[in-house]
Design a protein around this motif. Structure first.
Motif, PDB file in Angstrom:
ATOM      1  N   ARG A 114       2.267  61.492   5.047  1.00 47.86           N
ATOM      2  CA  ARG A 114       2.179  61.202   3.616  1.00 47.86           C
ATOM      3  C   ARG A 114       2.056  59.703   3.335  1.00 47.86           C
ATOM      4  N   PRO A 115       2.804  58.818   4.015  1.00 51.19           N
ATOM      5  CA  PRO A 115       2.607  57.386   3.735  1.00 51.19           C
ATOM      6  C   PRO A 115       1.165  56.919   3.992  1.00 51.19           C
ATOM      7  N   ARG A 116       0.538  57.435   5.058  1.00 52.50           N
ATOM      8  CA  ARG A 116      -0.849  57.046   5.339  1.00 52.50           C
ATOM      9  C   ARG A 116      -1.797  57.660   4.307  1.00 52.50           C
ATOM     10  N   PHE A 117      -1.502  58.880   3.864  1.00 47.98           N
ATOM     11  CA  PHE A 117      -2.268  59.532   2.805  1.00 47.98           C
ATOM     12  C   PHE A 117      -2.217  58.689   1.531  1.00 47.98           C
ATOM     13  N   GLU A 118      -1.014  58.243   1.151  1.00 49.13           N
ATOM     14  CA  GLU A 118      -0.857  57.428  -0.052  1.00 49.13           C
ATOM     15  C   GLU A 118      -1.559  56.082   0.097  1.00 49.13           C
ATOM     16  N   GLU A 119      -1.526  55.521   1.300  1.00 50.82           N
ATOM     17  CA  GLU A 119      -2.237  54.269   1.553  1.00 50.82           C
ATOM     18  C   GLU A 119      -3.751  54.464   1.394  1.00 50.82           C
ATOM     19  N   LEU A 120      -4.274  55.571   1.925  1.00 46.23           N
ATOM     20  CA  LEU A 120      -5.693  55.871   1.781  1.00 46.23           C
ATOM     21  C   LEU A 120      -6.058  56.001   0.304  1.00 46.23           C
ATOM     22  N   LEU A 121      -5.229  56.700  -0.465  1.00 49.95           N
ATOM     23  CA  LEU A 121      -5.491  56.864  -1.901  1.00 49.95           C
ATOM     24  C   LEU A 121      -5.562  55.518  -2.612  1.00 49.95           C
ATOM     25  N   THR A 122      -4.681  54.597  -2.222  1.00 51.02           N
ATOM     26  CA  THR A 122      -4.628  53.276  -2.848  1.00 51.02           C
ATOM     27  C   THR A 122      -5.800  52.394  -2.438  1.00 51.02           C
ATOM     28  N   ARG A 123      -6.110  52.380  -1.147  1.00 51.48           N
ATOM     29  CA  ARG A 123      -7.125  51.460  -0.629  1.00 51.48           C
ATOM     30  C   ARG A 123      -8.553  51.977  -0.725  1.00 51.48           C
ATOM     31  N   GLN A 124      -8.723  53.282  -0.663  1.00 52.92           N
ATOM     32  CA  GLN A 124     -10.063  53.888  -0.624  1.00 52.92           C
ATOM     33  C   GLN A 124     -10.159  54.931  -1.735  1.00 52.92           C
ATOM     34  N   GLY A 125     -10.185  54.485  -2.971  1.00 53.21           N
ATOM     35  CA  GLY A 125     -10.114  55.377  -4.121  1.00 53.21           C
ATOM     36  C   GLY A 125     -11.113  56.523  -4.114  1.00 53.21           C
ATOM     37  N   ASP A 126     -12.391  56.234  -3.862  1.00 56.76           N
ATOM     38  CA  ASP A 126     -13.399  57.295  -3.871  1.00 56.76           C
ATOM     39  C   ASP A 126     -13.151  58.309  -2.759  1.00 56.76           C
ATOM     40  N   MET A 127     -12.806  57.812  -1.574  1.00 56.12           N
ATOM     41  CA  MET A 127     -12.489  58.723  -0.468  1.00 56.12           C
ATOM     42  C   MET A 127     -11.236  59.528  -0.785  1.00 56.12           C
ATOM     43  N   GLY A 128     -10.272  58.873  -1.402  1.00 53.66           N
ATOM     44  CA  GLY A 128      -9.029  59.550  -1.760  1.00 53.66           C
ATOM     45  C   GLY A 128      -9.261  60.689  -2.729  1.00 53.66           C
ATOM     46  N   ILE A 129     -10.115  60.453  -3.717  1.00 52.82           N
ATOM     47  CA  ILE A 129     -10.434  61.517  -4.678  1.00 52.82           C
ATOM     48  C   ILE A 129     -11.128  62.677  -3.966  1.00 52.82           C
ATOM     49  N   GLU A 130     -12.049  62.376  -3.074  1.00 54.04           N
ATOM     50  CA  GLU A 130     -12.751  63.428  -2.325  1.00 54.04           C
ATOM     51  C   GLU A 130     -11.780  64.182  -1.415  1.00 54.04           C
TER      52      GLU A 130
END
Length: 154
Positions: A114-130
């Motif tokens: 989950r911490p890496r998931f949240e980091e991805l959401l923060t740093r890579q917004g478009d990828m996070g949404i996908e």
């Protein structure tokens, strides 16, 4: 990322398949958020009622998903093949695991914490949404399938 994992994900023919619309560069970036783990047949990947917050992508092998009943009995939920995702609800809730997941054969999984998931959401917004869309689609299909089989949702 392991091209074996990407190929497994992209070729899995299942209603609940994980289908993020990533290009090659995004798949490579996604790899930097994952860690590889190897399992032996019989190893537990997810323990029923645990509170861990990991999602797994199955590169190779077979996983059995079940709910332990009283004593040694098990209520089978699913058999997962290469390319499947498992543990995805833990990315969102604070509730215990709903099922147990065991390797039926030697397996290779990639974990997203989950911490890496949240980091991805923060740093890579478009990828996070996908990624959120893809995980939501998996959960939605699994919920529909469980309702069709008369299984409880919790």
């Amino acid at each position: 990322m392991s091209s074996v994992l990407v190929q497994a994900i992209q070729s899995l023919n299942a209603d609940d398949a994980f289908r993020p619309r990533f290009d090659d560069k995004q798949w490579a970036l996604f790899e930097s958020y994952l860690q590889q783990h190897k399992l032996r047949a019989g190893d537990l990947l997810i323990r029923h009622r645990d509170m861990d917050r990991n999602m797994y992508l199955l590169e190779s092998g077979t996983l059995q998903v079940y709910v332990p009943d009283a004593g040694p009995a098990r209520r089978a939920v699913a058999i997962l093949r290469s390319g499947a995702v498992v543990g995805e609800p833990s990315m969102f809730g604070e509730t215990p695991r709903m099922a147990q997941v065991e390797a039926m054969s030697p397996a290779v999984v990639w974990v997203l914490t989950r911490p890496r998931f949240e980091e991805l959401l923060t740093r890579q917004g478009d990828m996070g949404i996908e990624l959120l869309r893809s995980i939501g689609a998996v959960m939605s299909e699994r919920m529909r399938a469980n309702l069709d089989r008369g299984l409880p949702l919790a």
